[in-house]
Design an enzyme around this catalytic site. Structure first.
Site, PDB file in Angstrom:
ATOM      1  N   LYS A 183       0.831  -1.212   0.000  1.00 57.11           N
ATOM      2  CA  LYS A 183       0.000   0.000   0.000  1.00 57.11           C
ATOM      3  C   LYS A 183       0.860   1.254   0.000  1.00 57.11           C
ATOM      4  O   LYS A 183       0.561   2.231  -0.692  1.00 57.11           O
ATOM      5  CB  LYS A 183      -0.918   0.015   1.236  1.00 57.11           C
ATOM      6  CG  LYS A 183      -2.138  -0.863   1.087  1.00 57.11           C
ATOM      7  CD  LYS A 183      -3.183  -0.189   0.215  1.00 57.11           C
ATOM      8  CE  LYS A 183      -4.349  -1.151   0.050  1.00 57.11           C
ATOM      9  NZ  LYS A 183      -5.249  -0.873  -1.007  1.00 57.11           N
ATOM     10  N   LYS A 239      -6.487 -15.970 -12.997  1.00 57.11           N
ATOM     11  CA  LYS A 239      -7.874 -16.067 -12.580  1.00 57.11           C
ATOM     12  C   LYS A 239      -8.595 -14.727 -12.652  1.00 57.11           C
ATOM     13  O   LYS A 239      -7.961 -13.683 -12.778  1.00 57.11           O
ATOM     14  CB  LYS A 239      -7.966 -16.668 -11.172  1.00 57.11           C
ATOM     15  CG  LYS A 239      -7.365 -15.846 -10.065  1.00 57.11           C
ATOM     16  CD  LYS A 239      -7.682 -16.526  -8.735  1.00 57.11           C
ATOM     17  CE  LYS A 239      -7.472 -15.528  -7.620  1.00 57.11           C
ATOM     18  NZ  LYS A 239      -7.797 -15.984  -6.308  1.00 57.11           N
ATOM     19  N   LYS A 260     -10.875  -8.504  -9.571  1.00 60.44           N
ATOM     20  CA  LYS A 260     -11.513  -7.212  -9.817  1.00 60.44           C
ATOM     21  C   LYS A 260     -10.514  -6.164 -10.277  1.00 60.44           C
ATOM     22  O   LYS A 260     -10.842  -5.262 -11.018  1.00 60.44           O
ATOM     23  CB  LYS A 260     -12.345  -6.722  -8.637  1.00 60.44           C
ATOM     24  CG  LYS A 260     -11.715  -6.706  -7.280  1.00 60.44           C
ATOM     25  CD  LYS A 260     -12.744  -6.142  -6.276  1.00 60.44           C
ATOM     26  CE  LYS A 260     -12.509  -6.682  -4.882  1.00 60.44           C
ATOM     27  NZ  LYS A 260     -13.704  -7.103  -4.206  1.00 60.44           N
TER      28      LYS A 260
END
Ligand code: TRP
Length: 329
Positions: free
Chosen positions: A111, A194, A197
């Site tokens: 982050k 896979k 989002k």
């Protein structure tokens, strides 16, 4: 019955990969366990959403999870910020969480790299808040994907540290609930990997038919089989994999056979796949809309969840305060 806790980030919409993966497992878990599922809206403040976005995202995510079958009669479904006890427990746990270990957390480092202008203290103590979420209900199990394993490891550490520090066996040490092989992995439309989002390769449950058609028609393929029985390349195997969950078995067989015989036309395969996804998604999409528009229902679900979660959390906080030594005069 074991207590299970899981937090859901209020970002993004559910896609087919979620539907056949985590959601299926949530539905199984809520039948056999004492489940607490909550929308992690405190956690989402680390990225500074606007007030409108914050509320809108929470409502949408809640509506989507309810639409796919999370059941407020079976599980305790609540909004994290409806449980201020979690914030209090976080403050208390923060006193025994060390800068070094927090800074070394992979998710913090990621982050900090992604948002270098906003490396706030909430990001640093994210695992402490997550630990509070989990141990506030004395969870035995936490369903976690790969990306959350380290955070759960921190939870286990903080729970054990509290017990050791106060010489109590108060908090159970939660175990990861690993779906392992049982998890159906739905691939994305970009040829490999896979569905996710953030990857931009997914089909969302709320996608309109025109959007689904566009996405499927753009899916990565290859130049096609050149000899009989040639092995199926990954991008095509991926389309077959999606077909295997949304289409009729005959449809899948038909196209597989065409592939083997080298007369497959990817355009036809995609057209069929798109229509089958549309049919599959339609009732879910309708349900999401219906629930998202039903303010009374959402209000009822949220207040029921808040009440049940509060009963569990306030008991914990009362006991924790006693253990720590806050005493009434
Ligand atoms: N950190 C989790 C995620 O990013 C969300 C979360 C918050 C969570 N609190 C939790 C998950 C407690 C499990 C248990 O997906």
């Amino acid at each position: 019955m074991e207590t299970v806790v899981s937090g859901i980030r209020p970002t993004g919409n559910l896609h087919l990969g979620n539907y056949f993966g985590a959601i299926k497992n949530f539905l199984k878990m809520q039948d056999n366990n004492n489940c607490f599922f909550f929308i992690a809206d405190y956690h989402s403040l680390t990225t500074h959403p606007t007030p409108e976005d914050l509320h809108g995202n929470v409502r949408q995510v809640l509506a989507e999870y309810l639409a796919v079958g999370l059941d407020p009669e079976k599980a305790t479904i609540y909004i994290q910020s409806d449980l201020p006890e979690v914030a209090e427990l976080t403050l208390l746990l923060n006193m025994n969480a060390y800068l070094g270990e927090l800074e070394r957390t992979t998710s913090f480092k990621d982050k900090a790299r992604q948002q270098p202008d906003n490396v706030n203290a909430g990001l640093l103590t994210y695992p402490v808040l997550m630990a509070a979420d989990i141990i506030i209900h004395h969870a035995a199990k936490v369903p976690v994907g790969k990306d959350q394993e380290q955070n759960l490891e921190m939870t286990r550490k903080f729970a054990a540290r509290f017990n050791r520090m106060y010489n109590v066996e108060y908090f159970p040490i939660p175990q990861p609930f690993n779906f392992g092989e049982a998890l159906v992995k739905i691939p994305g439309l970009d040829g490999s990997g896979k569905m996710g989002k953030s990857e931009g390769n997914g089909i969302f449950l709320i996608d309109e038919p025109s959007v689904i058609r566009k996405k499927v028609m753009k899916a990565v393929t290859d130049t096609g089989p050149t000899e009989l029985n040639s092995p199926v390349a990954e991008p095509i195997a991926n389309l077959f994999a999606i077909m295997s969950v949304v289409s009729k078995p005959e449809t899948l067989e038909f196209f597989k056979e065409q592939y083997v015989n080298c007369n497959i036309r990817y355009g036809d395969l995609k057209k069929q796949l798109a229509e089958d996804i549309i049919l599959f998604n339609e009732p879910i999409r309708e349900k999401i809309k219906e629930i998202a528009d039903n303010k009374d229902y959402l209000r009822k679900v949220v207040s029921m969840g808040k009440e049940k979660a509060h009963a569990s959390a306030s008991k914990t906080l009362k006991e924790v305060r006693e253990i720590i030594g806050f005493k009434p005069f």
